[in-house]
Design a protein around this motif. Structure first.
Motif, PDB file in Angstrom:
ATOM      1  N   LYS A  47     -66.269  51.231  -3.901  1.00 22.17           N
ATOM      2  CA  LYS A  47     -65.479  50.928  -2.717  1.00 22.17           C
ATOM      3  C   LYS A  47     -66.365  50.895  -1.467  1.00 22.17           C
ATOM      4  O   LYS A  47     -67.306  51.678  -1.342  1.00 22.17           O
ATOM      5  CB  LYS A  47     -64.373  51.959  -2.569  1.00 22.17           C
ATOM      6  CG  LYS A  47     -63.443  51.935  -3.782  1.00 22.17           C
ATOM      7  CD  LYS A  47     -62.201  52.707  -3.555  1.00 22.17           C
ATOM      8  CE  LYS A  47     -61.213  52.605  -4.667  1.00 22.17           C
ATOM      9  NZ  LYS A  47     -61.641  52.341  -5.988  1.00 22.17           N
ATOM     10  N   PRO A  48     -66.057  49.990  -0.516  1.00 26.52           N
ATOM     11  CA  PRO A  48     -66.884  49.855   0.691  1.00 26.52           C
ATOM     12  C   PRO A  48     -66.991  51.134   1.517  1.00 26.52           C
ATOM     13  O   PRO A  48     -68.016  51.383   2.141  1.00 26.52           O
ATOM     14  CB  PRO A  48     -66.178  48.756   1.486  1.00 26.52           C
ATOM     15  CG  PRO A  48     -65.395  48.003   0.486  1.00 26.52           C
ATOM     16  CD  PRO A  48     -65.003  48.977  -0.575  1.00 26.52           C
ATOM     17  N   ALA A  49     -65.963  51.942   1.534  1.00 24.19           N
ATOM     18  CA  ALA A  49     -65.973  53.154   2.355  1.00 24.19           C
ATOM     19  C   ALA A  49     -66.686  54.319   1.668  1.00 24.19           C
ATOM     20  O   ALA A  49     -66.722  55.420   2.214  1.00 24.19           O
ATOM     21  CB  ALA A  49     -64.537  53.553   2.693  1.00 24.19           C
ATOM     22  N   THR A  99     -80.316  45.344   5.511  1.00 25.45           N
ATOM     23  CA  THR A  99     -79.251  44.665   4.781  1.00 25.45           C
ATOM     24  C   THR A  99     -79.888  43.945   3.602  1.00 25.45           C
ATOM     25  O   THR A  99     -80.998  43.403   3.711  1.00 25.45           O
ATOM     26  CB  THR A  99     -78.495  43.659   5.666  1.00 25.45           C
ATOM     27  OG1 THR A  99     -79.415  42.748   6.222  1.00 25.45           O
ATOM     28  CG2 THR A  99     -77.738  44.374   6.764  1.00 25.45           C
ATOM     29  N   LEU A 144     -71.313  46.109   2.170  1.00 28.46           N
ATOM     30  CA  LEU A 144     -70.923  45.473   3.427  1.00 28.46           C
ATOM     31  C   LEU A 144     -69.667  44.622   3.252  1.00 28.46           C
ATOM     32  O   LEU A 144     -68.991  44.306   4.216  1.00 28.46           O
ATOM     33  CB  LEU A 144     -72.057  44.591   3.952  1.00 28.46           C
ATOM     34  CG  LEU A 144     -73.163  45.312   4.702  1.00 28.46           C
ATOM     35  CD1 LEU A 144     -74.286  44.351   5.055  1.00 28.46           C
ATOM     36  CD2 LEU A 144     -72.638  45.979   5.947  1.00 28.46           C
ATOM     37  N   ASP A 145     -69.393  44.243   2.015  1.00 26.28           N
ATOM     38  CA  ASP A 145     -68.202  43.439   1.736  1.00 26.28           C
ATOM     39  C   ASP A 145     -66.954  44.302   1.866  1.00 26.28           C
ATOM     40  O   ASP A 145     -66.996  45.518   1.688  1.00 26.28           O
ATOM     41  CB  ASP A 145     -68.283  42.842   0.333  1.00 26.28           C
ATOM     42  CG  ASP A 145     -69.525  41.972   0.155  1.00 26.28           C
ATOM     43  OD1 ASP A 145     -69.944  41.349   1.143  1.00 26.28           O
ATOM     44  OD2 ASP A 145     -70.066  41.941  -0.961  1.00 26.28           O
ATOM     45  N   SER A 146     -65.827  43.686   2.180  1.00 23.50           N
ATOM     46  CA  SER A 146     -64.588  44.439   2.401  1.00 23.50           C
ATOM     47  C   SER A 146     -63.842  44.772   1.108  1.00 23.50           C
ATOM     48  O   SER A 146     -62.993  45.656   1.104  1.00 23.50           O
ATOM     49  CB  SER A 146     -63.665  43.673   3.349  1.00 23.50           C
ATOM     50  OG  SER A 146     -63.372  42.405   2.803  1.00 23.50           O
ATOM     51  N   LEU A 147     -64.163  44.095   0.008  1.00 22.76           N
ATOM     52  CA  LEU A 147     -63.485  44.344  -1.264  1.00 22.76           C
ATOM     53  C   LEU A 147     -64.337  45.241  -2.153  1.00 22.76           C
ATOM     54  O   LEU A 147     -65.570  45.145  -2.140  1.00 22.76           O
ATOM     55  CB  LEU A 147     -63.219  43.027  -1.995  1.00 22.76           C
ATOM     56  CG  LEU A 147     -62.300  42.041  -1.303  1.00 22.76           C
ATOM     57  CD1 LEU A 147     -62.283  40.728  -2.071  1.00 22.76           C
ATOM     58  CD2 LEU A 147     -60.904  42.608  -1.176  1.00 22.76           C
TER      59      LEU A 147
END
Length: 167
Positions: A47-49, A99, A144-147
């Motif tokens: 997960k991104p978080a 990145t 870095l992606d939201s999904l």
């Protein structure tokens, strides 16, 4: 008269063997100065978080470490590329961010899968890691992606001490 010459040859041979042994013991062993660490990812995806963290020891402030981020994927891979953020920090102080982009497919449906069950994808950091003082630091790797990313078995860090190469 020939005996002293013969003894000198034996002493010279023994001294040469001892010198070669001592020189051989001074060379770096294969794998020395390398470090691998892997963190498992939950089965429901990365997960991104939820950044993954790796402790990185810098024994001296002159230490420079070349770094690579490794993704071990399985057959649940659900997209063709991923973007990552690596952050070197100590407490709340951020020393460096990079990145990274990993491409898993060269085109639609053209997956790059170097392996049978598990596939490893490697992305090097742009420059070696170095810090202003010795100590224990943390390298975080986050999406870095939201999904969430499916198919990640583990995320790894490969460090090589590049300090000796610069001297």
């Amino acid at each position: 008269m020939h005996q002293p010459t013969y003894l000198l040859r034996i002493y010279f041979l023994l001294a040469s063997l001892v010198s070669l042994f001592l020189l051989g013991s001074c060379t770096e062993r294969e794998g020395e100065g390398e470090y691998f660490a892997f963190e498992a990812v939950p089965r429901d995806g990365w997960k991104p978080a939820k950044p993954l963290t790796f402790d990185v020891l810098f024994p001296e402030m002159t230490t420079r470490l070349s770094a690579e981020v490794i993704l071990r994927m399985d057959s649940r891979l659900d997209r063709g590329r991923v973007r990552l953020l690596s952050t070197l920090r100590r407490s709340e102080m951020i020393l460096r961010q990079d990145t990274l982009e990993m491409n898993f497919a060269s085109g639609v449906g053209q997956w790059r899968r170097p392996g049978v069950v598990y596939h490893e994808f490697v992305a090097p950091l742009a420059q070696p890691l170095h810090v202003p003082y010795a100590g224990l630091f943390v390298l975080e790797v986050a999406l870095l992606d939201s999904l969430p990313l499916q198919g990640v078995e583990s995320v790894g860090l490969h460090l090589v001490d590049s300090t000796r190469e610069r001297k």
